[in-house]
Scaffold this active site. Structure first.
Site, mmCIF file in Angstrom:
data_model
loop_
_atom_site.group_PDB
_atom_site.id
_atom_site.type_symbol
_atom_site.label_atom_id
_atom_site.label_comp_id
_atom_site.label_asym_id
_atom_site.label_seq_id
_atom_site.Cartn_x
_atom_site.Cartn_y
_atom_site.Cartn_z
ATOM 1 N N ASN A 16 46.117 52.517 35.435
ATOM 2 C CA ASN A 16 45.950 51.587 34.298
ATOM 3 C C ASN A 16 44.695 51.929 33.501
ATOM 4 O O ASN A 16 43.829 51.098 33.259
ATOM 5 C CB ASN A 16 45.947 50.124 34.747
ATOM 6 C CG ASN A 16 44.832 49.769 35.706
ATOM 7 O OD1 ASN A 16 44.297 50.642 36.386
ATOM 8 N ND2 ASN A 16 44.460 48.508 35.757
ATOM 9 N N ASP B 293 41.075 47.987 46.037
ATOM 10 C CA ASP B 293 41.306 47.464 44.682
ATOM 11 C C ASP B 293 39.976 47.439 43.909
ATOM 12 O O ASP B 293 39.714 46.504 43.130
ATOM 13 C CB ASP B 293 41.957 46.082 44.689
ATOM 14 C CG ASP B 293 42.573 45.728 43.344
ATOM 15 O OD1 ASP B 293 42.530 46.568 42.419
ATOM 16 O OD2 ASP B 293 43.081 44.604 43.209
ATOM 17 N N HIS C 52 43.730 52.478 46.605
ATOM 18 C CA HIS C 52 43.766 51.627 45.411
ATOM 19 C C HIS C 52 42.403 51.581 44.724
ATOM 20 O O HIS C 52 41.617 50.667 44.928
ATOM 21 C CB HIS C 52 44.182 50.221 45.865
ATOM 22 C CG HIS C 52 44.694 49.358 44.770
ATOM 23 N ND1 HIS C 52 45.749 48.497 44.927
ATOM 24 C CD2 HIS C 52 44.284 49.202 43.486
ATOM 25 C CE1 HIS C 52 45.968 47.858 43.800
ATOM 26 N NE2 HIS C 52 45.089 48.259 42.905
ATOM 27 N N HIS D 131 34.250 46.312 36.133
ATOM 28 C CA HIS D 131 34.242 45.787 34.765
ATOM 29 C C HIS D 131 32.796 45.708 34.299
ATOM 30 O O HIS D 131 31.917 45.321 35.075
ATOM 31 C CB HIS D 131 34.885 44.397 34.698
ATOM 32 C CG HIS D 131 36.360 44.422 34.903
ATOM 33 N ND1 HIS D 131 37.233 44.885 33.944
ATOM 34 C CD2 HIS D 131 37.124 44.072 35.970
ATOM 35 C CE1 HIS D 131 38.471 44.807 34.404
ATOM 36 N NE2 HIS D 131 38.432 44.323 35.641
ATOM 37 N N LEU E 206 39.362 53.925 38.605
ATOM 38 C CA LEU E 206 38.226 54.776 38.215
ATOM 39 C C LEU E 206 37.962 54.724 36.713
ATOM 40 O O LEU E 206 36.978 55.292 36.239
ATOM 41 C CB LEU E 206 38.455 56.217 38.681
ATOM 42 C CG LEU E 206 38.401 56.414 40.202
ATOM 43 C CD1 LEU E 206 38.830 57.829 40.581
ATOM 44 C CD2 LEU E 206 37.025 56.121 40.759
HETATM 45 O O1 DOR Z 1 41.881 42.053 39.660
HETATM 46 C C1 DOR Z 1 42.491 43.044 39.276
HETATM 47 N N1 DOR Z 1 41.907 43.993 38.516
HETATM 48 N N2 DOR Z 1 43.791 43.205 39.609
HETATM 49 C C2 DOR Z 1 44.548 44.189 39.107
HETATM 50 O O2 DOR Z 1 45.694 44.280 39.467
HETATM 51 C C3 DOR Z 1 44.010 45.128 38.115
HETATM 52 C C4 DOR Z 1 42.556 45.222 38.267
HETATM 53 C C5 DOR Z 1 41.870 45.939 37.132
HETATM 54 O O3 DOR Z 1 42.306 47.013 36.753
HETATM 55 O O4 DOR Z 1 40.850 45.434 36.651
#
Ligand code: DOR
Length: 419
Positions: free
Chosen positions: A84, A294, A50, A298, A53
Site C-alpha cells: 500500500n 504491522d 507485515h 506515520h 516501508l
Molecule cells: O493500522 C493500519 N495501518 N492498518 C492497516 O491495515 C494499514 C496500516 C497502514 O498502512 O498505515
C-alpha cells in the site's frame, strides 16, 4: 541456541555469509570478529510478514533503508514489504523498484504484491508477472478485497501460480466510518465503532473461498475472538489457511483509546479483553501461526490530527520481540515464541531457504542473538524508524535483540546499528 530442531549449548562460526560450524566449543581464528553471546539465545533471524516501508511515495514516514534498520535492531533479518505504497506495488516496475532499494538494506526485503490494480478491488493485478520476479505473497492490505467473485478468481489464479493470497479482513460497508472497536468504550467516548463482525465476516468468507478453490489463504492481523475460533475450525478441517496476529493485539485493549491518543489508533482496532485473551490463546494453541508487526509508520503531523482524522497504524519492528517475550513468557517457552516470530513466518512467506532454518553448517548466516533478561524502557526518540508512532512509549519490556547477523555481517552489535 534455539531453533526449530530444539535447544543446545554451542558456539557458532560464520564465514562468507554461511554458518560453517556449530560445536560445543570453537576456537576463533585470530582475524575473527567475536560476538559475545553469554547468557543469550542464538536463533535464526526473525521474519516479519507485515511491514509497511512506505517507499515509494511516503518517504516522510519511512524509507526502505530506515525501516530495514529498525527491523535489524529488532532482531529481524527479513521483512515483507506491504504494497500500500504510492503508487501501489501492483506492477513489475514497482516490484523492481522496491527490490532494488531493498538490495542495499540491512535485512532482506521481500515484496508483497497487490492483488488488484491500485488496490482498488476491481481488476486483478498482473500476479503472474510479479510472481516471475519472486513475489510469493499478494495482498491489498490496508483494505480487504470486497468482491467475493474477484477474490475467488484471484485464489484460482494463485493456486496455479503457487503463491499465497493474504487478506486484510474487513467488510468495508460494515466498518465504514469506524475509528475504534465498537463496544462499551466507543459508546462512552462517542467515537464511531468498527464491530468485530466486520473482520469475522471476511474471515468466514475467505475460509469458505479457500475450501472452494483449494488455494492458500493467509489472514492478516486477526484481532477478535470470533476470528480465532473460525481459523481454529478451518485448521481442524484441514484447510490451507494460516493466520497472524500483531503484538499490540495480544496486550492492548480499546480502553487505551480513553485519552483519545492517536498512538492507539490502528486498524483492525484494539479490541476488548476477551478478544485479547483469545488472540493469546490462539498463539499458544497454534490457531495463529505467526506474530507479525504491522509496522505502520506515520509522520508526526499526521498523527497529531484529531482522533477521527488521524491515520491508523503503529510502528512495531523494534518492540515486537520484546513485547512478545514480556507478554507471553508465562504462557510459552522461548522456542515457541521464536517459532511465531521466525520459522513459521519464513515458511508462510516462502523465505525458508534463507531464513528461519535450523542453525547448522551450510545454512545462511541470518541470525539474531537475544538477551532474554535485558530490561529496557521504550523511548520513541531512539527509534531507527523515521516515525515515532509507538503505543508502547515508556513501557518496561524484558528481552532484547543484542546482535543481528545478516548474510554473515554483524549489522547490529550490542544493540547498535553498524550501518
Ligand atoms: O493500522 C493500519 N495501518 N492498518 C492497516 O491495515 C494499514 C496500516 C497502514 O498502512 O498505515
Amino acid at each position: 541456541m534455539v531453533d526449530a530442531t530444539g535447544q543446545r549449548r554451542a558456539d557458532v562460526a560464520v564465514a562468507d555469509g554461511a554458518v560453517v560450524a556449530v560445536e560445543p566449543e570453537l576456537e576463533p581464528s585470530s582475524d575473527a570478529v567475536v560476538l559475545d553471546a553469554a547468557r543469550c539465545v542464538v536463533a535464526p533471524g526473525l521474519v516479519d510478514l507485515h511491514t509497511h516501508l512506505r517507499e515509494p511515495g511516503r518517504e516522510e514516514a519511512e524509507r526502505i533503508e530506515s525501516g530495514a534498520r529498525a527491523a535489524a535492531l529488532g532482531g529481524y533479518t527479513a521483512v515483507l514489504a506491504m504494497p500500500n505504497t504510492e503508487p501501489a506495488i501492483d506492477s513489475v516496475a514497482v516490484v523492481r523498484q522496491v527490490l532494488d532499494l531493498g538490495a542495499s538494506a540491512v535485512t532482506d526485503v521481500a515484496v508483497a504484491g497487490a492483488i488488484t490494480v491500485g488496490r482498488e478491488g476491481e481488476r486483478l493485478a498482473p500476479l503472474a508477472e510479479m510472481a516471475a520476479l519472486g513475489v510469493r505473497l499478494f495482498t491489498d492490505d490496508g483494505s480487504g478485497v470486497q468482491d467475493a467473485r474477484l477474490m475467488r478468481r484471484a485464489l484460482e489464479y494463485a493456486s496455479v501460480l503457487d503463491v499465497v493470497l493474504a487478506q486484510h479482513c474487513e467488510e468495508a460497508r460494515l466498518a465504514a466510518g469506524g475509528q475504534m472497536h465498537e463496544g462499551e468504550w466507543s459508546s462512552r467516548l462517542g467515537v464511531p465503532g468498527i464491530p468485530a463482525e466486520a473482520e469475522e465476516l471476511m474471515v468466514h468468507r475467505d475460509i469458505s473461498l479457500s475450501r472452494l478453490t483449494g488455494a492458500r489463504v493467509h489472514l492478516l492481523h486477526l484481532s477478535t475472538a470470533g476470528s480465532v475460533a473460525l481459523v481454529e475450525a478451518a485448521k481442524t478441517e484441514g484447510l490451507a489457511v494460516t493466520a497472524e496476529a500483531a503484538p499490540h493485539h495480544l496486550c492492548l485493549t480499546d480502553a487505551e483509546v480513553a485519552g483519545y491518543d492517536t498512538a492507539f489508533k490502528v486498524n483492525p482496532p484494539l479490541r476488548g479483553t476477551a478478544d485479547v485473551a483469545a488472540v493469546r490463546a490462539g498463539l499458544a494453541s497454534g490457531a495463529i501461526d505467526a506474530i507479525a508487526t504491522d509496522h505502520a509508520p506515520h509522520a508526526q503531523e499526521a498523527k497529531e490530527a484529531p482522533f477521527d482524522q488521524a491515520p491508523p497504524g503503529m510502528i512495531g519492528l523494534e518492540t515486537a520481540l520484546a513485547v512478545s517475550m514480556t507478554e507471553l513468557a508465562d504462557q510459552l517457552p522461548i522456542a515457541a515464541i521464536l517459532a511465531l516470530l521466525s520459522w513459521r513466518p519464513a515458511q508462510i512467506a516462502g523465505l525458508s531457504a534463507e531464513h528461519g532454518g535450523p542453525v547448522a553448517p551450510g545454512a545462511s548466516a541470518n541470525l539474531c542473538v537475544i538477551d532474554p533478561s535485558a530490561t529496557w524502557v521504550v523511548d520513541p526518540a531512539r527509534s531507527a524508524s523515521r516515525s515515532r508512532n509507538t503505543p508502547f512509549t515508556g513501557r518496561r519490556l524484558t528481552g532484547r535483540a543484542r546482535h543481528t547477523v545478516y548474510r554473515g555481517e554483524p549489522v547490529v552489535v550490542d544493540g547498535e546499528a553498524q550501518r
